[in-house]
Design an enzyme around this catalytic site. Structure first.
Site, PDB file in Angstrom:
ATOM      1  NE  ARG A  47      -2.475  -0.349   3.320  1.00 10.25           N
ATOM      2  CZ  ARG A  47      -3.045  -0.367   4.511  1.00 10.25           C
ATOM      3  NH1 ARG A  47      -4.290  -0.069   4.633  1.00 10.25           N
ATOM      4  NH2 ARG A  47      -2.370  -0.696   5.594  1.00 10.25           N
ATOM      5  CE  LYS A 147       1.218 -20.445  11.458  1.00  6.58           C
ATOM      6  NZ  LYS A 147       1.921 -19.534  12.369  1.00  6.58           N
ATOM      7  CG  ASP A 234       1.410 -18.755  16.262  1.00  9.69           C
ATOM      8  OD1 ASP A 234       1.365 -18.318  15.094  1.00  9.69           O
ATOM      9  OD2 ASP A 234       2.424 -18.669  16.984  1.00  9.69           O
ATOM     10  CG  HIS A 239       4.605 -24.648  12.631  1.00  6.67           C
ATOM     11  ND1 HIS A 239       4.509 -24.397  11.283  1.00  6.67           N
ATOM     12  CD2 HIS A 239       4.744 -23.429  13.220  1.00  6.67           C
ATOM     13  CE1 HIS A 239       4.593 -23.082  11.072  1.00  6.67           C
ATOM     14  NE2 HIS A 239       4.721 -22.473  12.231  1.00  6.67           N
ATOM     15  CE  LYS A 339       4.758 -16.977  20.142  1.00  2.00           C
ATOM     16  NZ  LYS A 339       5.765 -17.454  19.192  1.00  2.00           N
TER      17      LYS A 339
HETATM   18  C1  BG6 Z   1       5.461 -19.035  13.254  1.00  2.00           C
HETATM   19  C2  BG6 Z   1       4.633 -18.579  14.416  1.00  2.00           C
HETATM   20  O1  BG6 Z   1       4.673 -19.759  12.346  1.00  2.00           O
HETATM   21  O2  BG6 Z   1       6.520 -19.881  13.718  1.00  2.00           O
HETATM   22  C3  BG6 Z   1       5.494 -17.863  15.431  1.00  2.00           C
HETATM   23  O3  BG6 Z   1       3.620 -17.695  13.956  1.00  2.00           O
HETATM   24  C4  BG6 Z   1       6.674 -18.721  15.831  1.00  2.00           C
HETATM   25  O4  BG6 Z   1       4.733 -17.511  16.584  1.00  2.00           O
HETATM   26  C5  BG6 Z   1       7.406 -19.244  14.602  1.00  2.00           C
HETATM   27  O5  BG6 Z   1       7.547 -17.929  16.617  1.00  2.00           O
HETATM   28  C6  BG6 Z   1       8.489 -20.243  14.984  1.00  2.00           C
HETATM   29  O6  BG6 Z   1       9.260 -20.560  13.861  1.00  2.00           O
HETATM   30  P1  BG6 Z   1      10.777 -21.020  14.012  1.00  2.00           P
HETATM   31  O7  BG6 Z   1      11.191 -21.395  12.643  1.00  2.00           O
HETATM   32  O8  BG6 Z   1      11.523 -19.826  14.568  1.00  2.00           O
HETATM   33  O9  BG6 Z   1      10.783 -22.159  14.980  1.00  2.00           O
END
Ligand code: BG6
Length: 492
Positions: A47, A147, A234, A239, A339
């Site tokens: 934008r 995502k 998330d 994952h 986290k």
């Molecule tokens: C993302 C999440 O998909 O993956 C984040 O939205 C997370 O919250 C991240 O921190 C972790 O990815 P990686 O590769 O750092 O383990």
């Protein structure tokens, strides 16, 4: 790579956080290593009104900030910047898509077009529809969706349906960046390129499987996105479930996209549903309080910038599930993510059963069972613990590790997940991307868990930043005689 792979990649959200931290540095690396075909262009779209020179400056800064010092090279950066262009495109303004069409048209129509949507998912459908209105959904186009793909089954279906009106399924690359991680592909190699594990890879020999994606970082400046979504949406929906699928799936007939995705889908469909009381019994939610990470004090979740003071969003989740099929019947799968945990660690732990009888003593519980640890980060590798005799004149047994450390063994720079995913997008290979039915099956399994939490007004349990989560995350396993890996063994 031949010049027929020459592409124009348009990154929507080109100056956004993901593009700046991950996408542009990954493309810099690929260009430096000679993997981007000559003449290919990378076009930022967003934008903000920016000139080509201003966006190029942004790209150079992103590389300086996020590419490791040792890989920065002035000539490589200059060459990379020559590929950069920028077009101002508001996703809701069809006229600006005509400007994009003009920029793309200048280079001719035969090159592959890649539209990478690194924007809020709420904009995905609109961007695709405006691409179609500007006749940019040509057969040589690919669209990449980052995502989160929806917030629940209904919103994911809506995105899938609207995007499908513009692009065919084999033009849609749904990213789960964990699938681009080296060790995830090594897990495929370990399972399907060796005879050693397959006969043991089942309920007759495996006692439980634990998958942990632990982070020491907090939500940082992402309160707006994270709050209201939480760890389940998330990290687990995508994952963790993808890692579970690759760990548990049947051998596919080859490594082509649909062969692999068919097998993953079967795992998702076989997951025992967690709903109502069973969801509450088999899950633990947590939210971090202030604490310390590596000796440094950190704030609690509720004190993060922009966080509502009464948030009930979980920053930690553990769940226990099972896979209802012949191979896995009776084997619990424990999934954990959070986290502000004690350390950054991503691993899959496969605990084997004990020997049936101890010939060295009276009790087979004296013999530690074998354990296979597949470590994704921070240090990538595979470790198998076996019992061996300790040197000396008594029959004393001790677990020792057979270690495969990828950095030591292969001595090459570990690629970032996005570098690998970009290469697959450029090649047009969908194996490492999620298909629409996989995505929907994952949401179908997640939604009842959220519904159960909401119905109970369930509040996440507080845990200290720097710990391994609330104590009930330990008791969830302990009540049935299981234990997390770090409680059994600290050494990797
Ligand atoms: C993302 C999440 O998909 O993956 C984040 O939205 C997370 O919250 C991240 O921190 C972790 O990815 P990686 O590769 O750092 O383990």
């Amino acid at each position: 790579m031949t010049s027929s792979n020459t592409f124009d990649m348009v990154i929507f959200g080109g100056a956004g956080d993901l593009a700046t931290r991950k996408l542009l540095p990954a493309l810099y690396h690929l260009n430096k290593d000679g993997h981007l075909p000559g003449g290919s262009r990378i076009i930022g779209a967003g934008r903000s009104a920016m000139s080509q020179a201003e966006f190029t400056e942004h790209v150079a800064k992103a590389c300086h900030d996020y590419v490791p010092e040792a890989d920065m090279d002035d000539h490589a950066l200059e060459a990379f910047c020559k590929r950069i262009d920028y077009v101002t495109v508001d996703s809701g303004d069809p006229k600006q898509f005509d400007d994009l069409a003009a920029t793309l048209g200048k280079a001719g129509d035969e090159r592959t077009r890649i539209y990478f949507l690194a924007t809020k998912p709420a904009l995905f459908s609109q961007i695709c529809e405006n691409l179609a209105a500007a006749k940019l959904n040509t057969p040589n186009a690919r669209v990449v969706l980052e995502k989160p793909l929806g917030k629940d089954l209904a919103s994911a279906q809506e995105i899938n349906t609207r995007v499908a009106q513009v692009f065919a399924e084999n033009q849609i690359f749904r990213i789960d960046h964990y699938l681009g991680k080296e060790t995830v592909q090594n897990l495929m190699a370990l399972r399907f390129a060796n005879t050693l594990f397959e006969p043991l890879w089942r309920n007759t020999h495996i006692r439980d499987v634990q998958i942990t994606l632990a982070e020491s970082v907090g939500v940082g400046g992402r309160a707006g996105y994270y709050d209201g979504n939480g760890a389940l949406r998330d990290m687990v929906q995508n994952h963790l479930l993808q890692l579970l699928c690759i760990t548990a799936m049947e051998p596919p007939i080859n490594d082509h996209a649909d062969a692999v995705r068919d097998e993953k889908l079967k795992v998702l469909r076989a997951l025992r549903p967690l709903q109502g009381q069973s969801a509450l019994r088999n899950t633990v939610r947590g939210q971090y309080k202030a604490g310390a990470i590596l000796g440094e004090p950190v704030t609690g979740y509720l004190d993060e910038a922009g966080m509502p003071a009464d948030s009930r969003t979980e920053s930690f989740v553990v769940l226990k599930t099972r896979i209802n099929n012949w191979r896995w019947s009776g084997v619990p799968f424990f999934l954990r993510t959070g986290k502000r945990l004690a350390e950054r660690r991503a691993e899959i732990v496969v605990n084997f059963k004990r020997v049936p009888h101890n010939i060295f003593g009276s009790d087979s519980r004296d013999l530690s069972p074998n354990r296979l640890v597949i470590r994704l980060q921070p240090d990538e590798g595979v470790r198998m613990s076996v019992l061996a005799k300790q040197p000396g004149n008594t029959m004393r047994l001790r677990p020792v590790n057979l270690n495969l450390d990828f950095a030591q063994t292969f001595k090459v720079r570990a690629l970032d997940a996005y570098e690998r995913l970009f290469m697959e997008i450029i090649r047009g290979n969908l194996t490492l991307f999620m298909r629409n039915d996989e995505l929907e099956a994952a949401w179908r399994w997640i939604d009842p868990i959220v519904a159960a939490w909401d119905a109970e007004g369930d509040r996440p349990k507080p845990y200290n930043a720097g710990s391994w989560g609330p104590s009930s995350a330990i008791s969830l396993l302990a009540k049935d005689g299981y234990a997390w890996n770090e409680e059994v063994d600290e050494s990797f």
